[in-house]
Design an enzyme around this catalytic site. Sequence first.
Site, PDB file in Angstrom:
ATOM      1  N   LYS A 157       1.893  -5.012  -0.058  1.00  0.00           N
ATOM      2  CA  LYS A 157       2.003  -4.404  -0.804  1.00  0.00           C
ATOM      3  C   LYS A 157       0.399  -3.805  -1.002  1.00  0.00           C
ATOM      4  O   LYS A 157      -0.272  -4.285  -0.764  1.00  0.00           O
ATOM      5  CB  LYS A 157       1.693  -5.273  -2.096  1.00  0.00           C
ATOM      6  CG  LYS A 157       2.949  -6.415  -2.267  1.00  0.00           C
ATOM      7  CD  LYS A 157       3.520  -6.652  -4.227  1.00  0.00           C
ATOM      8  CE  LYS A 157       1.787  -7.375  -4.385  1.00  0.00           C
ATOM      9  NZ  LYS A 157       2.805  -9.007  -3.481  1.00  0.00           N
ATOM     10  N   CYS A 266       6.629   3.902  -0.973  1.00  0.00           N
ATOM     11  CA  CYS A 266       7.737   3.369  -0.257  1.00  0.00           C
ATOM     12  C   CYS A 266       9.423   3.309  -1.294  1.00  0.00           C
ATOM     13  O   CYS A 266       9.996   3.678  -0.770  1.00  0.00           O
ATOM     14  CB  CYS A 266       7.066   1.983   0.042  1.00  0.00           C
ATOM     15  SG  CYS A 266       6.496   2.544   1.294  1.00  0.00           S
ATOM     16  N   ARG A 334       0.438   8.668  -3.818  1.00  0.00           N
ATOM     17  CA  ARG A 334       1.676   8.920  -3.257  1.00  0.00           C
ATOM     18  C   ARG A 334       3.190   8.779  -5.062  1.00  0.00           C
ATOM     19  O   ARG A 334       2.993   7.336  -4.931  1.00  0.00           O
ATOM     20  CB  ARG A 334       2.119   8.415  -2.052  1.00  0.00           C
ATOM     21  CG  ARG A 334       1.131   9.529  -1.226  1.00  0.00           C
ATOM     22  CD  ARG A 334       1.782   8.354   0.276  1.00  0.00           C
ATOM     23  NE  ARG A 334       0.832   7.566   0.735  1.00  0.00           N
ATOM     24  CZ  ARG A 334       1.296   6.457   1.662  1.00  0.00           C
ATOM     25  NH1 ARG A 334       1.687   7.574   2.793  1.00  0.00           N
ATOM     26  NH2 ARG A 334       0.905   5.317   2.234  1.00  0.00           N
TER      27      ARG A 334
HETATM   28  N1  LIG Z   1       1.796   1.789   2.671  1.00  0.00           N
HETATM   29  C1  LIG Z   1       2.430   0.563   2.753  1.00  0.00           C
HETATM   30  O1  LIG Z   1       2.503   0.018   1.787  1.00  0.00           O
HETATM   31  C2  LIG Z   1       4.053  -0.105   3.938  1.00  0.00           C
HETATM   32  C3  LIG Z   1       4.586   0.635   4.164  1.00  0.00           C
HETATM   33  N2  LIG Z   1       5.235   0.910   4.822  1.00  0.00           N
HETATM   34  C4  LIG Z   1       6.416   1.175   5.941  1.00  0.00           C
HETATM   35  O2  LIG Z   1       4.856   1.892   7.176  1.00  0.00           O
HETATM   36  C5  LIG Z   1       5.496   3.066   7.453  1.00  0.00           C
HETATM   37  C6  LIG Z   1       4.098   3.901   7.766  1.00  0.00           C
HETATM   38  O3  LIG Z   1       3.680   3.490   6.110  1.00  0.00           O
HETATM   39  P1  LIG Z   1       1.769   3.793   6.119  1.00  0.00           P
HETATM   40  O4  LIG Z   1       1.117   3.041   7.253  1.00  0.00           O
HETATM   41  O5  LIG Z   1       2.193   4.140   4.853  1.00  0.00           O
HETATM   42  O6  LIG Z   1       1.743   5.075   6.310  1.00  0.00           O
HETATM   43  P2  LIG Z   1       0.760   6.863   6.229  1.00  0.00           P
HETATM   44  O7  LIG Z   1       1.371   7.888   6.059  1.00  0.00           O
HETATM   45  O8  LIG Z   1      -0.539   5.797   5.589  1.00  0.00           O
HETATM   46  O9  LIG Z   1       0.560   6.430   8.004  1.00  0.00           O
HETATM   47  C7  LIG Z   1       1.081   7.224   8.506  1.00  0.00           C
HETATM   48  C8  LIG Z   1      -0.203   7.314  10.052  1.00  0.00           C
HETATM   49  O10 LIG Z   1       0.870   7.622  11.184  1.00  0.00           O
HETATM   50  C9  LIG Z   1      -0.170   8.820  12.013  1.00  0.00           C
HETATM   51  N3  LIG Z   1       0.332   9.540  13.587  1.00  0.00           N
HETATM   52  C10 LIG Z   1       1.575   9.925  13.726  1.00  0.00           C
HETATM   53  N4  LIG Z   1       2.486  10.314  13.600  1.00  0.00           N
HETATM   54  C11 LIG Z   1       1.366  10.323  15.367  1.00  0.00           C
HETATM   55  C12 LIG Z   1       1.810   9.127  16.373  1.00  0.00           C
HETATM   56  N5  LIG Z   1       2.328  10.626  17.104  1.00  0.00           N
HETATM   57  N6  LIG Z   1       1.249   8.685  17.296  1.00  0.00           N
HETATM   58  C13 LIG Z   1       0.100   8.094  16.583  1.00  0.00           C
HETATM   59  N7  LIG Z   1      -0.242   7.846  14.957  1.00  0.00           N
HETATM   60  C14 LIG Z   1       0.697   8.731  14.846  1.00  0.00           C
HETATM   61  C15 LIG Z   1      -0.886   9.227  10.871  1.00  0.00           C
HETATM   62  O11 LIG Z   1      -1.193  10.218  11.526  1.00  0.00           O
HETATM   63  C16 LIG Z   1      -0.722   8.715   9.819  1.00  0.00           C
HETATM   64  O12 LIG Z   1      -2.463   8.117   9.893  1.00  0.00           O
HETATM   65  C17 LIG Z   1       6.412   3.396   6.924  1.00  0.00           C
HETATM   66  O13 LIG Z   1       7.507   3.635   7.654  1.00  0.00           O
HETATM   67  C18 LIG Z   1       6.622   2.328   5.204  1.00  0.00           C
HETATM   68  O14 LIG Z   1       7.655   2.990   4.821  1.00  0.00           O
HETATM   69  C19 LIG Z   1       6.023  -0.841   5.469  1.00  0.00           C
HETATM   70  C20 LIG Z   1       5.090  -1.348   4.354  1.00  0.00           C
HETATM   71  C21 LIG Z   1       4.089  -1.158   3.225  1.00  0.00           C
HETATM   72  O1  LIG Z   2       7.317  -0.967   1.705  1.00  0.00           O
HETATM   73  C1  LIG Z   2       6.696  -1.326   0.744  1.00  0.00           C
HETATM   74  O2  LIG Z   2       5.354   0.226   1.479  1.00  0.00           O
HETATM   75  C2  LIG Z   2       6.311  -2.008   0.095  1.00  0.00           C
HETATM   76  O3  LIG Z   2       6.188  -1.589  -1.379  1.00  0.00           O
HETATM   77  C3  LIG Z   2       5.695  -2.359  -1.717  1.00  0.00           C
HETATM   78  O4  LIG Z   2       4.591  -2.617  -2.376  1.00  0.00           O
HETATM   79  P1  LIG Z   2       3.813  -1.348  -2.465  1.00  0.00           P
HETATM   80  O5  LIG Z   2       4.586  -0.055  -3.019  1.00  0.00           O
HETATM   81  O6  LIG Z   2       2.776  -1.501  -2.079  1.00  0.00           O
HETATM   82  O7  LIG Z   2       3.732  -1.637  -4.439  1.00  0.00           O
HETATM   83  P2  LIG Z   2       3.841  -2.620  -5.586  1.00  0.00           P
HETATM   84  O8  LIG Z   2       2.943  -3.979  -5.985  1.00  0.00           O
HETATM   85  O9  LIG Z   2       5.709  -3.294  -5.367  1.00  0.00           O
HETATM   86  O10 LIG Z   2       4.569  -1.476  -6.812  1.00  0.00           O
HETATM   87  C4  LIG Z   2       5.292   0.143  -6.531  1.00  0.00           C
HETATM   88  C5  LIG Z   2       5.234   0.332  -7.906  1.00  0.00           C
HETATM   89  O11 LIG Z   2       6.513  -0.705  -8.722  1.00  0.00           O
HETATM   90  C6  LIG Z   2       5.663  -0.816  -9.834  1.00  0.00           C
HETATM   91  N1  LIG Z   2       5.809  -2.108 -10.647  1.00  0.00           N
HETATM   92  C7  LIG Z   2       5.831  -3.057  -9.790  1.00  0.00           C
HETATM   93  C8  LIG Z   2       5.831  -4.528 -10.532  1.00  0.00           C
HETATM   94  C9  LIG Z   2       6.658  -4.305 -11.900  1.00  0.00           C
HETATM   95  O12 LIG Z   2       7.115  -5.728 -12.407  1.00  0.00           O
HETATM   96  N2  LIG Z   2       6.638  -3.120 -12.710  1.00  0.00           N
HETATM   97  C10 LIG Z   2       6.940  -2.124 -11.970  1.00  0.00           C
HETATM   98  O13 LIG Z   2       6.357  -0.512 -12.704  1.00  0.00           O
HETATM   99  C11 LIG Z   2       4.627  -0.635  -9.759  1.00  0.00           C
HETATM  100  O14 LIG Z   2       3.258   0.123 -10.982  1.00  0.00           O
HETATM  101  C12 LIG Z   2       4.542   0.065  -8.637  1.00  0.00           C
HETATM  102  O15 LIG Z   2       4.429   1.798  -9.281  1.00  0.00           O
HETATM  103  C13 LIG Z   2       6.427  -3.798  -1.831  1.00  0.00           C
HETATM  104  O16 LIG Z   2       6.304  -4.369  -2.767  1.00  0.00           O
HETATM  105  C14 LIG Z   2       6.196  -4.406  -0.759  1.00  0.00           C
HETATM  106  O17 LIG Z   2       7.067  -5.523  -0.483  1.00  0.00           O
HETATM  107  C15 LIG Z   2       6.543  -3.131   0.355  1.00  0.00           C
HETATM  108  O18 LIG Z   2       6.330  -3.691   1.645  1.00  0.00           O
END
Ligand SMILES: NC(=O)C1=CN([C@@H]2O[C@H](COP(=O)(O)OP(=O)(O)OC[C@H]3O[C@@H](n4cnc5c(N)ncnc54)[C@H](O)[C@@H]3O)[C@@H](O)[C@H]2O)C=CC1
Ligand SMILES: O=C(O)[C@H]1O[C@H](OP(=O)(O)OP(=O)(O)OC[C@H]2O[C@@H](n3ccc(=O)[nH]c3=O)[C@H](O)[C@@H]2O)[C@H](O)[C@@H](O)[C@@H]1O
Length: 449
Positions: A157, A266, A334
């Site tokens: 998260k 996400c 976002r």
């Molecule tokens: N943000 C989160 O908390 C979480 C995200 N995810 C998943 O992980 C993935 C990445 O998410 P974020 O890290 O949030 O994305 P982000 O948008 O923060 O970062 C993605 C990065 O990839 C780079 N990139 C794009 N094309 C590229 C290439 N061809 N080679 C190398 N780098 C490249 C971009 O410039 C950017 O810096 C997504 O699929 C998301 O759904 C999964 C769990 C948690």
């Molecule tokens: O795939 C992902 O990117 C991630 O998405 C979420 O993580 P994140 O989006 O960083 O944050 P959360 O803490 O899950 O909150 C998401 C949204 O739900 C809201 N939320 C969360 C919990 C709750 O009880 N109520 C509620 O409204 C938060 O305010 C926030 O807007 C999941 O919790 C992660 O396990 C997952 O890896």
Amino acid sequence: MRITIFGTGYVGLVTGACLSDVGHNVLCMDVDEAKVARLLDGDMPIFEPGLEHLVKRNVANGRLRFTTDTASAVAFGTLQFIAVGTPPDEDGSADLQYVLAVARAIGEHMNDYKVIVDKSTVPVGTANNVHETIRQVLAKRGCDLDFNVCSNPEFLKEGAAIEDFTYGARIIVGTESERAKELMRECYAPYNRHHEKLMFMDVRSAELTKYAANAMLATKISFMNEIANLAERLGADIEAVRHGIGSDPRIGYHFIYPGCGYGGSCFPKDVQALTRTAQQVGYEAELLASVEAVNQRQKGTLFNKLAQALNRDLTGKTIALWGLSFKPNTDDMRDAPSRDLMESLWTAGAKVRAYDPEAMNECRRIYGDRDDLILVKSREDAVRGADALVICTEWKVFRSVDFYWLKQQLAIPVVVDGRNLYEPYDVKQAGLLYFAVGRADSLQKPGKN
Ligand SMILES: NC(=O)C1=CN([C@@H]2O[C@H](COP(=O)(O)OP(=O)(O)OC[C@H]3O[C@@H](n4cnc5c(N)ncnc54)[C@H](O)[C@@H]3O)[C@@H](O)[C@H]2O)C=CC1
Ligand SMILES: O=C(O)[C@H]1O[C@H](OP(=O)(O)OP(=O)(O)OC[C@H]2O[C@@H](n3ccc(=O)[nH]c3=O)[C@H](O)[C@@H]2O)[C@H](O)[C@@H](O)[C@@H]1O
């Protein structure tokens, strides 16, 4: 172990920092030259608690490096992590262009055995797609190299990313290859010492596990928001109901906080993508569609409450806003509920005076300079001279407030709280009208006290 990570966003950078911190040698590659330049300068492109310290420590000891050079990145690691974005396409399905661009780059430059590890959130079947993309590029090069593609979804998260990566409940690896399994076991061995967290399964199940987890959490939130809306209309208090149901271990206290709708990069995109995946295999995912619809409606709740409290007279009003990020401890905006609120306020002719502990720059980047957005340096500055206050994010700094002082700041004594931070009685004692989510008290109207 030598590890390459493509993408230095929330997931890639945290993964790189954490894996280098447990002793691996990590090379992070990103196509965004400005981002890599900042990282090379020791400047963090995102705010994530603890990340800067971890990055600096491992850059200093030489185990964490950054590059924009694809060829050297592919040559470096036996494990090639893909952690690039998978944003929603126009129809809600996951856009795989970045994932497949990395796959092509790997195919173009690899010269020995690699395990390609997909950490991005991708639809079921993407590992196959990545495998086929690499195979075709290798065939064009006339190369016959062995490689495996596995799925290793990430569950961290934002705001607690390092803790989640380090102490997460499970590490899912989808692969049918024994060789890939052994390398993944070696990669995660430092996290697997005390009890077995590694769960091996087939690739498609691993891919679906990620969407199922996010969809389940989003469902809990939408469910609670639905009950909160009912509670308001029935004269009940959702906070009492939350305690009441959370105490049942089959339900639990996690992710049942009602609010102004879930945001972030996400939940919104993953619920939509899974709904789209279902359609593609001829299945109407009715529950998922409702989860999304309830969330959309909930995002309008703060504006509606405010408009009702001010008798729909928003033109020319200045609304103080506490919290811009989609949740505390991140600068990420976002799909943040604050954005829906601000955009509705602007449409209605109101101005916004906003404060957030970390997301001010991000807000400036998104909206630029505009007359109806005033970004201020403290919560106090935000309310001074404002007409009413809305709270969008439950940052700690908003939790304790002198309500008598607050009443003096606001021209109209209205507080709309999207996170249920306060005891309604305390707020009302100071002469403020308090509109929270799912609390019978919040049904009060101006003039009734
Ligand atoms: N943000 C989160 O908390 C979480 C995200 N995810 C998943 O992980 C993935 C990445 O998410 P974020 O890290 O949030 O994305 P982000 O948008 O923060 O970062 C993605 C990065 O990839 C780079 N990139 C794009 N094309 C590229 C290439 N061809 N080679 C190398 N780098 C490249 C971009 O410039 C950017 O810096 C997504 O699929 C998301 O759904 C999964 C769990 C948690
Ligand atoms: O795939 C992902 O990117 C991630 O998405 C979420 O993580 P994140 O989006 O960083 O944050 P959360 O803490 O899950 O909150 C998401 C949204 O739900 C809201 N939320 C969360 C919990 C709750 O009880 N109520 C509620 O409204 C938060 O305010 C926030 O807007 C999941 O919790 C992660 O396990 C997952 O890896």
